[in-house]
Write an enzyme that holds these catalytic residues in place. Structure first.
Site, PDB file in Angstrom:
ATOM      1  N   SER A  69       0.967  -1.137  -0.004  1.00 50.58           N
ATOM      2  CA  SER A  69       0.041   0.016   0.080  1.00 50.58           C
ATOM      3  C   SER A  69       1.042   1.262  -0.102  1.00 50.58           C
ATOM      4  O   SER A  69       1.644   1.576  -0.740  1.00 50.58           O
ATOM      5  CB  SER A  69      -0.952   0.008   1.044  1.00 50.58           C
ATOM      6  OG  SER A  69      -1.903   0.996   1.241  1.00 50.58           O
ATOM      7  N   ASP A 148      -9.986  -5.095  -4.170  1.00 51.80           N
ATOM      8  CA  ASP A 148      -9.680  -4.110  -3.458  1.00 51.80           C
ATOM      9  C   ASP A 148     -10.451  -2.877  -3.419  1.00 51.80           C
ATOM     10  O   ASP A 148     -10.602  -2.164  -4.526  1.00 51.80           O
ATOM     11  CB  ASP A 148      -7.934  -3.936  -3.883  1.00 51.80           C
ATOM     12  CG  ASP A 148      -7.368  -2.856  -2.787  1.00 51.80           C
ATOM     13  OD1 ASP A 148      -7.966  -2.020  -2.206  1.00 51.80           O
ATOM     14  OD2 ASP A 148      -6.192  -3.116  -2.590  1.00 51.80           O
ATOM     15  N   HIS A 182      -7.481  -5.504  -0.006  1.00 50.55           N
ATOM     16  CA  HIS A 182      -6.302  -4.933   0.349  1.00 50.55           C
ATOM     17  C   HIS A 182      -5.442  -5.663   1.596  1.00 50.55           C
ATOM     18  O   HIS A 182      -4.716  -5.071   2.261  1.00 50.55           O
ATOM     19  CB  HIS A 182      -6.566  -3.366   0.763  1.00 50.55           C
ATOM     20  CG  HIS A 182      -5.409  -2.580   0.316  1.00 50.55           C
ATOM     21  ND1 HIS A 182      -4.829  -2.212  -0.784  1.00 50.55           N
ATOM     22  CD2 HIS A 182      -4.961  -1.862   1.500  1.00 50.55           C
ATOM     23  CE1 HIS A 182      -4.062  -1.292  -0.526  1.00 50.55           C
ATOM     24  NE2 HIS A 182      -3.913  -1.117   1.031  1.00 50.55           N
TER      25      HIS A 182
END
Length: 208
Positions: A69, A148, A182
């Site tokens: 991320s 995600d 995610h």
């Protein structure tokens, strides 16, 4: 991101999860009040890595970097901003074009100022687009879950990185995984492949 009383006491440091102590974005801030403590790029490249090399006896010519991320953004940008510092590079669901997404616009505006021109120096897709040759000819590995929610919200923009790599001839393995989000199960599921990617590229070669 920075921790401790000096950093955490700044106005706005704890106001939101995607700024301040929640998201340093792996850069050296230039704007007050962040410029004093938000110097994550200098800390990682100038302090943490040399300290690890010295204390653990690491081979500084065989270092890799990867992250998830915002950490994936950091891995990509630090690798591209410091040529030759890392031999291998990968990322999990990275923020690929922060100058174009809400997270990055918020962070860069706060840390680097309202002028978007300096932002591009911390944008992986823009940095890649500016290369004259492939900086990682043995390839970059990026994994992205297609379920995600941050991908759907336009925060990650892996297509921008893919296009930039294609433009400069940088080999990129961008793997898109249906049904993965995610979170930590995504990270856990992909981790072995990333370790193998780095192990392959960091293996000692003859004379090196």
């Amino acid at each position: 991101s920075p921790r401790g009383p000096a950093a955490e006491s700044l106005p706005g440091a704890k106001a939101s999860w995607d700024f301040g102590i929640g998201a340093g974005f792996y850069l050296d801030a230039t704007e007050a009040p962040w410029a004093t403590h938000w110097r994550m790029e200098s800390w990682i490249v100038g302090e943490l890595l040399p300290g690890l090399v010295q204390q653990l006896g690491l081979d500084e010519k065989r270092l890799g970097i990867f992250g998830h991320s915002m950490g994936g953004h950091g891995a990509l940008t630090l690798a591209l901003r410091h040529p030759g510092r890392f031999r291998s590079l990968s990322a999990l669901a990275p923020i690929c074009a922060p100058s174009e997404c809400p997270w990055g616009i918020k962070a860069f505006g706060g840390y680097l100022g309202a002028d978007p021109a300096p932002w591009l120096a911390h944008d992986a897709s823009a940095l890649m687009q500016s290369q004259t040759a492939a900086p990682y000819p043995d390839g970059i590995l990026v994994d992205q879950g297609m379920a995600d929610t941050f991908l759907a919200a336009g925060q990650l923009l892996p297509d921008r990185l893919e296009a930039a790599c294609r433009a400069v001839g940088q080999p990129l393995q961008l793997r898109r995984h249906p049904d993965y989000d995610h979170g930590y199960y995504f990270i856990q599921s992909m981790m072995a492949d990333h370790l193998a990617h780095h192990a392959r590229l960091l293996a000692p070669t003859q004379g090196n």
